[in-house]
Design a protein around this motif. Structure first.
Motif, PDB file in Angstrom:
ATOM      1  N   ILE A 128       0.875  -1.166   0.046  1.00 17.66           N
ATOM      2  CA  ILE A 128      -0.136  -0.057   0.171  1.00 17.66           C
ATOM      3  C   ILE A 128       0.802   1.434  -0.002  1.00 17.66           C
ATOM      4  O   ILE A 128       2.048   1.178   0.335  1.00 17.66           O
ATOM      5  CB  ILE A 128      -0.904   0.106   1.156  1.00 17.66           C
ATOM      6  CG1 ILE A 128      -0.260   0.117   2.486  1.00 17.66           C
ATOM      7  CG2 ILE A 128      -1.910  -1.152   1.029  1.00 17.66           C
ATOM      8  CD1 ILE A 128      -0.992  -0.006   3.775  1.00 17.66           C
ATOM      9  N   SER A 129       0.352   2.473  -0.302  1.00 19.72           N
ATOM     10  CA  SER A 129       1.056   3.619  -0.507  1.00 19.72           C
ATOM     11  C   SER A 129       1.391   4.117   1.008  1.00 19.72           C
ATOM     12  O   SER A 129       0.636   3.656   2.031  1.00 19.72           O
ATOM     13  CB  SER A 129       0.148   4.650  -0.940  1.00 19.72           C
ATOM     14  OG  SER A 129      -0.859   5.110  -0.301  1.00 19.72           O
ATOM     15  N   PRO A 130       2.574   4.877   1.167  1.00 22.35           N
ATOM     16  CA  PRO A 130       3.086   5.358   2.477  1.00 22.35           C
ATOM     17  C   PRO A 130       1.965   6.219   3.118  1.00 22.35           C
ATOM     18  O   PRO A 130       1.728   5.933   4.354  1.00 22.35           O
ATOM     19  CB  PRO A 130       4.224   5.947   2.152  1.00 22.35           C
ATOM     20  CG  PRO A 130       4.727   5.589   0.747  1.00 22.35           C
ATOM     21  CD  PRO A 130       3.458   5.302   0.137  1.00 22.35           C
ATOM     22  N   GLN A 131       1.142   6.764   2.667  1.00 21.25           N
ATOM     23  CA  GLN A 131       0.285   7.488   3.245  1.00 21.25           C
ATOM     24  C   GLN A 131      -1.027   6.759   4.021  1.00 21.25           C
ATOM     25  O   GLN A 131      -1.444   6.796   4.895  1.00 21.25           O
ATOM     26  CB  GLN A 131      -0.360   8.604   2.095  1.00 21.25           C
ATOM     27  CG  GLN A 131       0.463   9.894   2.031  1.00 21.25           C
ATOM     28  CD  GLN A 131       1.684   9.393   0.836  1.00 21.25           C
ATOM     29  OE1 GLN A 131       1.586   8.354   0.006  1.00 21.25           O
ATOM     30  NE2 GLN A 131       2.561  10.218   0.638  1.00 21.25           N
ATOM     31  N   ASN A 132      -1.282   5.941   2.971  1.00 20.73           N
ATOM     32  CA  ASN A 132      -2.338   4.877   3.414  1.00 20.73           C
ATOM     33  C   ASN A 132      -1.861   3.864   4.618  1.00 20.73           C
ATOM     34  O   ASN A 132      -2.348   3.823   5.522  1.00 20.73           O
ATOM     35  CB  ASN A 132      -2.841   3.949   2.429  1.00 20.73           C
ATOM     36  CG  ASN A 132      -3.726   4.698   1.389  1.00 20.73           C
ATOM     37  OD1 ASN A 132      -4.298   5.603   1.649  1.00 20.73           O
ATOM     38  ND2 ASN A 132      -3.790   4.221   0.069  1.00 20.73           N
ATOM     39  N   SER A 133      -0.405   3.608   4.543  1.00 21.77           N
ATOM     40  CA  SER A 133      -0.066   2.808   5.710  1.00 21.77           C
ATOM     41  C   SER A 133      -0.062   3.612   6.829  1.00 21.77           C
ATOM     42  O   SER A 133      -0.274   2.945   8.049  1.00 21.77           O
ATOM     43  CB  SER A 133       1.469   2.501   5.258  1.00 21.77           C
ATOM     44  OG  SER A 133       2.325   3.484   5.308  1.00 21.77           O
ATOM     45  N   VAL A 134       0.259   4.890   6.771  1.00 24.61           N
ATOM     46  CA  VAL A 134       0.157   5.931   8.108  1.00 24.61           C
ATOM     47  C   VAL A 134      -1.195   5.792   8.665  1.00 24.61           C
ATOM     48  O   VAL A 134      -1.331   5.395   9.887  1.00 24.61           O
ATOM     49  CB  VAL A 134       0.708   7.076   7.800  1.00 24.61           C
ATOM     50  CG1 VAL A 134       0.444   8.062   8.977  1.00 24.61           C
ATOM     51  CG2 VAL A 134       2.112   7.448   7.448  1.00 24.61           C
ATOM     52  N   ILE A 135      -2.005   5.841   7.813  1.00 26.63           N
ATOM     53  CA  ILE A 135      -3.508   6.058   8.133  1.00 26.63           C
ATOM     54  C   ILE A 135      -3.979   4.397   8.821  1.00 26.63           C
ATOM     55  O   ILE A 135      -4.629   4.602   9.901  1.00 26.63           O
ATOM     56  CB  ILE A 135      -4.474   6.576   7.090  1.00 26.63           C
ATOM     57  CG1 ILE A 135      -4.361   7.687   6.509  1.00 26.63           C
ATOM     58  CG2 ILE A 135      -6.073   6.304   7.594  1.00 26.63           C
ATOM     59  CD1 ILE A 135      -4.769   8.209   5.142  1.00 26.63           C
ATOM     60  N   ILE A 136      -3.581   3.649   7.978  1.00 28.37           N
ATOM     61  CA  ILE A 136      -3.919   2.313   8.691  1.00 28.37           C
ATOM     62  C   ILE A 136      -3.426   1.930   9.947  1.00 28.37           C
ATOM     63  O   ILE A 136      -3.979   1.494  11.004  1.00 28.37           O
ATOM     64  CB  ILE A 136      -3.540   1.218   7.682  1.00 28.37           C
ATOM     65  CG1 ILE A 136      -4.541   1.515   6.375  1.00 28.37           C
ATOM     66  CG2 ILE A 136      -3.857  -0.129   8.099  1.00 28.37           C
ATOM     67  CD1 ILE A 136      -4.064   0.448   5.423  1.00 28.37           C
ATOM     68  N   THR A 137      -2.008   2.239  10.144  1.00 24.61           N
ATOM     69  CA  THR A 137      -1.494   1.933  11.025  1.00 24.61           C
ATOM     70  C   THR A 137      -1.841   2.539  12.617  1.00 24.61           C
ATOM     71  O   THR A 137      -2.076   2.050  13.353  1.00 24.61           O
ATOM     72  CB  THR A 137       0.266   2.288  11.058  1.00 24.61           C
ATOM     73  OG1 THR A 137       0.838   1.732  10.030  1.00 24.61           O
ATOM     74  CG2 THR A 137       0.845   1.875  12.402  1.00 24.61           C
ATOM     75  N   PHE A 138      -2.135   3.871  12.166  1.00 22.42           N
ATOM     76  CA  PHE A 138      -2.637   4.628  13.748  1.00 22.42           C
ATOM     77  C   PHE A 138      -3.941   4.536  13.945  1.00 22.42           C
ATOM     78  O   PHE A 138      -4.454   4.505  14.919  1.00 22.42           O
ATOM     79  CB  PHE A 138      -2.316   6.124  13.385  1.00 22.42           C
ATOM     80  CG  PHE A 138      -0.838   6.533  13.502  1.00 22.42           C
ATOM     81  CD1 PHE A 138      -0.111   6.535  14.836  1.00 22.42           C
ATOM     82  CD2 PHE A 138       0.259   6.310  12.576  1.00 22.42           C
ATOM     83  CE1 PHE A 138       0.992   6.922  15.342  1.00 22.42           C
ATOM     84  CE2 PHE A 138       1.450   6.601  12.787  1.00 22.42           C
ATOM     85  CZ  PHE A 138       2.046   6.925  13.993  1.00 22.42           C
TER      86      PHE A 138
END
Length: 268
Positions: A128-138
């Motif tokens: 997944i894209s870095p931005q989506n990975s940030v959203i998913i993680t947090f």
């Protein structure tokens, strides 16, 4: 005691300002590759050197700190809202509602939530894209890390429901949302704020664990966790002690939060 709190607050403010000003302090950015100087030592151009892809370590540390410091409070806010809902509902209604809500809470608490978080994150796509990975993680941190706070909120709500001013308010005709808004929420504000600030350093550390395992924020966007993933070979790192700075930053930030929380508890 007071001096320690002031120093901790100043350090956190400076860390936040540096993270927010990353694009000014490190204009090259976190993903720009200096292909002619990969894995370079510290120099006036690269204060912490470069990684094996030629990316500036200082820039990546600043941007990584920004990701962790800005998004951990968002995850803590989500967890606090969920804790207020489930814990408040259990304490307000009592009876079978409380038993069902606390059974749900106990289910979360019975499973080590870090492992649950790792499992959920592992089944999601890794490309997944870095931005989506940030959203998913947090978001995962927020939605899976509320249970312990919910028990605290439930206990506080039950105590309030037994208090004389709540009995007086109910006798005066206050009930439902009006009772919650005017009498319960103002008196639970301190408890909710405490749970929020306790959750922030917990989520910073949890994200660091995920990042070190390669399940957090994806490349090229850095976070403190992904930067810690590079600290896996002591033999390689021994002649490059500056690469331990992300770990130092993590320890300092969490210690400052803990100092503020401990002093607040003592004052209370």
């Amino acid at each position: 005691m007071k001096t320690a709190r002031i120093v901790a607050a100043v350090v956190l403010v400076l860390a936040g300002v540096a993270a927010l000003g990353a694009h000014y302090l490190a204009p090259a950015g976190y993903e720009h590759q200096f292909r002619m100087s990969p894995d370079a030592p510290p120099s006036p151009q690269h204060l912490l050197g470069t990684d094996d892809l030629g990316r500036d370590r200082m820039a990546r540390l600043l941007y990584g700190t920004r990701v962790s410091l800005l998004l951990a409070p968002i995850a803590a806010g989500i967890a606090t809202i969920l804790a207020a809902f489930f814990g408040g509902m259990a304490g307000y209604f009592g009876g079978w509602v409380e038993r069902c809500a606390l059974l749900f809470v106990d289910l979360f608490l019975s499973i080590p939530w870090l492992f649950l978080l790792i499992t959920v994150r592992a089944v999601l796509p890794l490309n997944i894209s870095p931005q989506n990975s940030v959203i998913i993680t947090f978001l995962l941190l927020g939605f899976l890390g509320w249970a312990a706070s919910a028990r605290v909120v439930c206990a506080g709500t039950k105590e309030l429901m037994k208090s004389e001013f709540v009995w007086l308010a109910r006798a005066s005709g206050f009930s439902g949302f009006k009772l919650i808004r005017l009498h319960l929420m103002p008196n639970l504000r301190g408890t909710l704020l405490a749970q929020f600030w306790i959750s922030v350093p917990v989520f910073i550390i949890t994200e660091a664990n995920l990042g070190a395992l390669g399940l957090g924020v994806t490349e090229p966007l850095p976070s403190l966790g992904s930067l810690l993933g590079e600290l896996q070979s002591v033999i390689v790192l021994r002649p490059h002690p500056w690469q331990f700075l992300p770990l130092v930053v993590l320890i300092v930030v969490v210690s400052c939060f803990q100092t503020l929380l401990n002093k607040s508890e003592v004052r209370t």
